[in-house]
Scaffold this motif. Structure first.
Motif, PDB file in Angstrom:
ATOM      1  N   THR A  82       0.972  -1.019  -0.198  1.00 37.89           N
ATOM      2  CA  THR A  82      -0.055  -0.436  -0.195  1.00 37.89           C
ATOM      3  C   THR A  82       0.879   1.575   0.299  1.00 37.89           C
ATOM      4  OG1 THR A  82      -0.242  -0.277   2.128  1.00 37.89           O
ATOM      5  CG2 THR A  82      -2.107  -1.142   0.798  1.00 37.89           C
ATOM      6  N   ILE A  83       2.113   1.365  -0.465  1.00 36.70           N
ATOM      7  CA  ILE A  83       2.913   2.734   0.325  1.00 36.70           C
ATOM      8  C   ILE A  83       4.057   2.801  -0.486  1.00 36.70           C
ATOM      9  CG2 ILE A  83       2.443   3.071   2.712  1.00 36.70           C
ATOM     10  CD1 ILE A  83       5.305   1.809   3.638  1.00 36.70           C
ATOM     11  N   LYS A  84       3.768   1.727  -1.643  1.00 39.38           N
ATOM     12  CA  LYS A  84       4.475   1.240  -2.632  1.00 39.38           C
ATOM     13  C   LYS A  84       4.108   1.138  -4.011  1.00 39.38           C
ATOM     14  CE  LYS A  84       8.121   0.954  -0.287  1.00 39.38           C
ATOM     15  NZ  LYS A  84       9.655   2.167  -0.448  1.00 39.38           N
ATOM     16  N   PRO A  85       4.368   1.644  -5.275  1.00 40.72           N
ATOM     17  CA  PRO A  85       4.017   2.569  -6.200  1.00 40.72           C
ATOM     18  C   PRO A  85       4.202   0.571  -7.255  1.00 40.72           C
ATOM     19  CG  PRO A  85       6.522   3.784  -6.238  1.00 40.72           C
ATOM     20  CD  PRO A  85       6.516   2.719  -5.086  1.00 40.72           C
ATOM     21  N   PHE A  86       3.265   0.958  -8.158  1.00 40.93           N
ATOM     22  CA  PHE A  86       2.897  -0.383  -9.055  1.00 40.93           C
ATOM     23  C   PHE A  86       3.630  -1.442  -9.724  1.00 40.93           C
ATOM     24  CE2 PHE A  86       3.342   2.963 -11.800  1.00 40.93           C
ATOM     25  CZ  PHE A  86       3.821   2.494 -13.718  1.00 40.93           C
ATOM     26  N   TYR A  87       4.718  -0.766 -10.155  1.00 36.90           N
ATOM     27  CA  TYR A  87       5.111  -1.496 -10.532  1.00 36.90           C
ATOM     28  C   TYR A  87       6.638  -2.202  -9.506  1.00 36.90           C
ATOM     29  CZ  TYR A  87       9.175   2.179  -9.032  1.00 36.90           C
ATOM     30  OH  TYR A  87       9.129   3.411  -8.265  1.00 36.90           O
ATOM     31  N   MET A  88       6.141  -2.504  -8.434  1.00 35.45           N
ATOM     32  CA  MET A  88       7.440  -3.525  -7.376  1.00 35.45           C
ATOM     33  C   MET A  88       6.107  -5.018  -7.816  1.00 35.45           C
ATOM     34  SD  MET A  88       8.597  -0.884  -5.238  1.00 35.45           S
ATOM     35  CE  MET A  88       9.391   0.560  -5.138  1.00 35.45           C
ATOM     36  N   LYS A  89       7.342  -5.872  -7.300  1.00 27.84           N
ATOM     37  CA  LYS A  89       6.701  -7.085  -7.750  1.00 27.84           C
ATOM     38  C   LYS A  89       5.953  -7.311  -6.423  1.00 27.84           C
ATOM     39  CE  LYS A  89       8.005 -12.041  -9.269  1.00 27.84           C
ATOM     40  NZ  LYS A  89       8.555 -12.761 -10.819  1.00 27.84           N
ATOM     41  N   ALA A  90       4.432  -8.032  -6.515  1.00 28.95           N
ATOM     42  CA  ALA A  90       3.612  -8.690  -5.140  1.00 28.95           C
ATOM     43  C   ALA A  90       4.914  -9.704  -4.534  1.00 28.95           C
ATOM     44  CB  ALA A  90       2.699  -8.535  -5.485  1.00 28.95           C
ATOM     45  N   ASN A  91       4.682  -9.608  -3.614  1.00 26.10           N
ATOM     46  CA  ASN A  91       4.984 -10.792  -2.941  1.00 26.10           C
ATOM     47  C   ASN A  91       3.723 -12.231  -3.126  1.00 26.10           C
ATOM     48  OD1 ASN A  91       7.798 -10.902  -2.443  1.00 26.10           O
ATOM     49  ND2 ASN A  91       7.526  -9.760  -0.805  1.00 26.10           N
ATOM     50  N   ASP A 135       2.225 -13.708  -0.379  1.00 24.24           N
ATOM     51  CA  ASP A 135       1.117 -12.577   1.227  1.00 24.24           C
ATOM     52  C   ASP A 135       0.518 -12.564   0.413  1.00 24.24           C
ATOM     53  OD1 ASP A 135       2.845 -11.020   0.384  1.00 24.24           O
ATOM     54  OD2 ASP A 135       3.852 -10.910   2.641  1.00 24.24           O
ATOM     55  N   ASN A 136       0.108 -11.221  -1.094  1.00 22.78           N
ATOM     56  CA  ASN A 136      -0.588 -10.989  -1.083  1.00 22.78           C
ATOM     57  C   ASN A 136      -0.407  -9.025  -0.568  1.00 22.78           C
ATOM     58  OD1 ASN A 136      -1.195 -12.022  -3.133  1.00 22.78           O
ATOM     59  ND2 ASN A 136      -2.578 -13.699  -1.795  1.00 22.78           N
ATOM     60  N   ARG A 137       0.263  -8.945   0.660  1.00 25.47           N
ATOM     61  CA  ARG A 137       0.222  -7.555   1.286  1.00 25.47           C
ATOM     62  C   ARG A 137       1.098  -6.728   1.205  1.00 25.47           C
ATOM     63  NH1 ARG A 137       1.920  -8.958   7.117  1.00 25.47           N
ATOM     64  NH2 ARG A 137       0.484  -7.403   7.838  1.00 25.47           N
ATOM     65  N   THR A 138       2.974  -7.991   0.502  1.00 23.79           N
ATOM     66  CA  THR A 138       4.237  -7.038   0.467  1.00 23.79           C
ATOM     67  C   THR A 138       4.581  -6.903  -0.640  1.00 23.79           C
ATOM     68  OG1 THR A 138       5.037  -9.118   1.609  1.00 23.79           O
ATOM     69  CG2 THR A 138       4.779  -7.379   3.250  1.00 23.79           C
ATOM     70  N   VAL A 139       5.268  -6.037  -1.459  1.00 24.17           N
ATOM     71  CA  VAL A 139       6.073  -5.729  -2.349  1.00 24.17           C
ATOM     72  C   VAL A 139       8.051  -5.538  -2.409  1.00 24.17           C
ATOM     73  CG1 VAL A 139       4.690  -5.019  -3.592  1.00 24.17           C
ATOM     74  CG2 VAL A 139       5.958  -3.692  -2.324  1.00 24.17           C
ATOM     75  N   ARG A 140       8.203  -6.941  -3.057  1.00 21.81           N
ATOM     76  CA  ARG A 140      10.092  -6.889  -3.120  1.00 21.81           C
ATOM     77  C   ARG A 140      10.661  -5.599  -3.773  1.00 21.81           C
ATOM     78  NH1 ARG A 140      10.098 -12.679  -6.538  1.00 21.81           N
ATOM     79  NH2 ARG A 140       8.793 -13.486  -5.581  1.00 21.81           N
ATOM     80  N   ALA A 141       9.903  -4.720  -2.601  1.00 19.38           N
ATOM     81  CA  ALA A 141      11.272  -3.210  -2.669  1.00 19.38           C
ATOM     82  C   ALA A 141      12.231  -3.354  -1.560  1.00 19.38           C
ATOM     83  CB  ALA A 141       9.909  -2.746  -2.234  1.00 19.38           C
ATOM     84  N   MET A 142      12.671  -2.681  -1.794  1.00 20.40           N
ATOM     85  CA  MET A 142      14.509  -2.635  -0.734  1.00 20.40           C
ATOM     86  C   MET A 142      14.544  -0.941  -0.676  1.00 20.40           C
ATOM     87  SD  MET A 142      17.856  -1.958  -2.558  1.00 20.40           S
ATOM     88  CE  MET A 142      17.987  -1.953  -4.223  1.00 20.40           C
ATOM     89  N   ASP A 143      14.945  -0.502   1.158  1.00 16.90           N
ATOM     90  CA  ASP A 143      15.839   0.357   1.291  1.00 16.90           C
ATOM     91  C   ASP A 143      17.400   0.476   1.453  1.00 16.90           C
ATOM     92  OD1 ASP A 143      13.295   1.926  -0.890  1.00 16.90           O
ATOM     93  OD2 ASP A 143      12.815   2.261   1.761  1.00 16.90           O
ATOM     94  N   VAL A 144      17.758   1.030   1.372  1.00 18.37           N
ATOM     95  CA  VAL A 144      19.329   0.953   2.009  1.00 18.37           C
ATOM     96  C   VAL A 144      19.852   2.273   2.960  1.00 18.37           C
ATOM     97  CG1 VAL A 144      21.839   1.419   1.830  1.00 18.37           C
ATOM     98  CG2 VAL A 144      20.369  -0.650  -0.221  1.00 18.37           C
ATOM     99  N   LEU A 145      19.225   1.424   3.691  1.00 20.31           N
ATOM    100  CA  LEU A 145      19.790   3.134   4.758  1.00 20.31           C
ATOM    101  C   LEU A 145      21.240   3.151   5.374  1.00 20.31           C
ATOM    102  CD1 LEU A 145      16.032   1.927   7.003  1.00 20.31           C
ATOM    103  CD2 LEU A 145      16.797   3.282   4.694  1.00 20.31           C
TER     104      LEU A 145
END
Length: 472
Positions: free
Chosen positions: A368-377, A379-389
């Motif tokens: 819900t907090i990431k753009p449409f192009y990110m691959k869905a996992n 679990d139908n609730r998360t996407v394969r996004a990553m942030d480096v902090l």
């Protein structure tokens, strides 16, 4: 009659400060930082040309033809050419100095009007003089570090056989789907063409449709990645976000690699390798400038970079695990932590500076907090996004594995209120030879902040563009 021909080399202040330059007849060109007159009948000029932090000392004797008429009038900001002989210096903190044989003044700077006199000015004040602030030690050092970071980024991707592609600055697509874009139009605001329903008739506009300054070159880079394998784009991006913080700009630079046949773990590994490469290169190439920042701005500059280049892997933590760690921290955060909300700078800095004391890669974010192009996992609730902090800055890289399944992509677009027909060419990539692919964006200004310790992002770009400010 024989004449001795003296060959003079034009040389930078950085090079003339090296002992190898002793004995050479040289030409130096730059700007006077200070002038000090001696009772012994000569003057000392401190000259800088932007090639390094320290100045070179010029010794100008009273018997020079222009000594009384020009040299003794020199003040901070004056531009000169100095011809002379490089000698070893007995002065503390300098290996060489130049005995002047000729000093030519090109431009005067009235000491009553020139703002950059020999005193400290706040970074905030210097933003008012963005046309002069590169002449200060701090902003000269920022410019050199920024240049080194940019060069090393290109070196890294070229070494890894990426193709450098140029994506458009003007676009009709909203990559992030947030709508915070600057409109590009030739429509006269006094004569706006309208349709029968009162809406703007964009067929009368230059591009025959609404057009904007790009927020990212990612979507176009994906076109080339899914044809040529590994590509990157590096250029300016724009966000019409009304945010007055030390971390945001309306115009900033991003490097964005896109890689075919890369999944999320490959993406994270590449991001980690890039940051390590930059850390090693900057420690090797920018030691003098980094020492300046360590002495004057942030005494943790070297510590952060040395931690970055250690062979130890970055900590890898799922978004869900990070939320649990933050909740259990006992910290009184300004912004409450809850699953499904975006993490704030204070949360990112807690994880990097206190919990792990190292760079952290967060992944598998709520869809819900990431753009449409990110691959869905699955679990139908998360996407394969990553942030480096990273410490001191927080998020420095954001990326994801891209959604390569046509049906899922179209569903994600509908869920986010996007019309798939507006992105027909992007959808086509999933219809014709789709492949797993990934990419990320590294903000150049965030990287320079991390390297230098400069607290405000407006001080690591030559001419900051922020709400209400487009000076220079």
């Amino acid at each position: 009659m024989q004449f001795e021909i003296v060959i003079m080399d034009k040389i930078s202040v950085r090079r003339v400060r090296e002992l190898e330059a002793v004995g050479r007849s040289v030409i130096l060109q730059g700007w006077v930082r200070t002038r000090r007159d001696s009772k012994g009948g000569f003057s000392f000029l401190e000259l800088n040309d932007g090639s390094c932090v320290p100045n070179i000392q010029i010794v100008a004797d009273a018997d020079l033809p222009t000594y009384e008429t020009e040299i003794k009038r020199l003040s901070a900001g004056c531009s000169v050419t100095v011809c002379g002989l490089v000698k070893e210096s007995s002065g503390r903190g300098q290996a060489t100095e130049v005995q002047a044989t000729e000093v030519t003044v090109h431009g005067w700077a009235d000491p009553q009007e020139y703002p950059l006199q020999k005193k400290r000015h706040s970074f905030e004040k210097l933003r008012e003089w963005a046309h002069l602030r590169p002449r200060t030690n701090a902003f000269g050092a920022v410019a050199r570090v920024r240049n080194a970071v940019s060069r090393c980024i290109h070196d890294f991707f070229q070494k890894h056989e990426f193709l450098y592609v140029h994506t458009p600055i003007i676009t009709a697509s909203d990559c992030e789907g947030a709508g915070e874009m600057f409109r590009v139009t030739t429509i006269d605001p006094k004569k706006v063409p309208t349709l029968a329903d009162g809406k703007v008739d964009y067929t009368c506009d230059f591009f025959d449709r609404p057009a904007y300054l790009t927020v990212s070159g990612q979507l176009e880079a994906e076109i080339y990645a899914t044809a040529l394998g590994k590509v990157y784009t590096f250029g300016p991006t724009f966000r019409a976000e009304n945010s007055n913080t030390s971390r945001h700009l309306a115009e900033f630079w991003m490097v964005e690699p896109e890689m075919a046949f890369y999944e999320l773990n490959d993406n994270m590994q590449l991001a980690e390798e890039l940051l390590r490469w930059l850390g090693h290169a900057l420690l090797d190439q920018c030691a003098e400038d980094l020492q300046f920042f360590c002495d004057r701005v942030d005494d943790q500059v070297f510590t952060r970079l040395q931690n970055l280049v250690q062979e130890k892997e970055f900590a890898r933590v799922t978004y869900t695990e990070a939320v649990e760690l933050l909740k259990a921290s006992g910290e009184d955060f300004e912004f409450p932590v809850s699953w499904g909300s975006d993490l704030q700078a204070e949360h990112e800095r807690y994880l990097t500076e206190r919990k792990f004391n190292a760079p952290v890669i967060l992944y598998d974010y709520p869809d819900t907090i990431k753009p449409f192009y990110m691959k869905a996992n699955d679990d139908n609730r998360t996407v394969r996004a990553m942030d480096v902090l990273v410490p001191a800055v927080g998020e420095i890289i954001g990326g994801s594995e891209r959604e390569d399944r046509l049906d899922v992509l179209e569903t994600r677009m509908r869920d986010q209120g996007l019309n798939a027909e507006d992105y027909w060419w992007y959808v086509d990539l999933r219809r014709f030879g789709t492949v797993p692919h990934s990419g990320f964006g590294l903000g150049l200004e965030r990287m320079v902040q991390f390297v230098t310790g400069m607290a405000n992002i407006r001080d690591v770009i030559p001419f900051p563009r922020t709400p209400g400010s487009a000076e220079f």
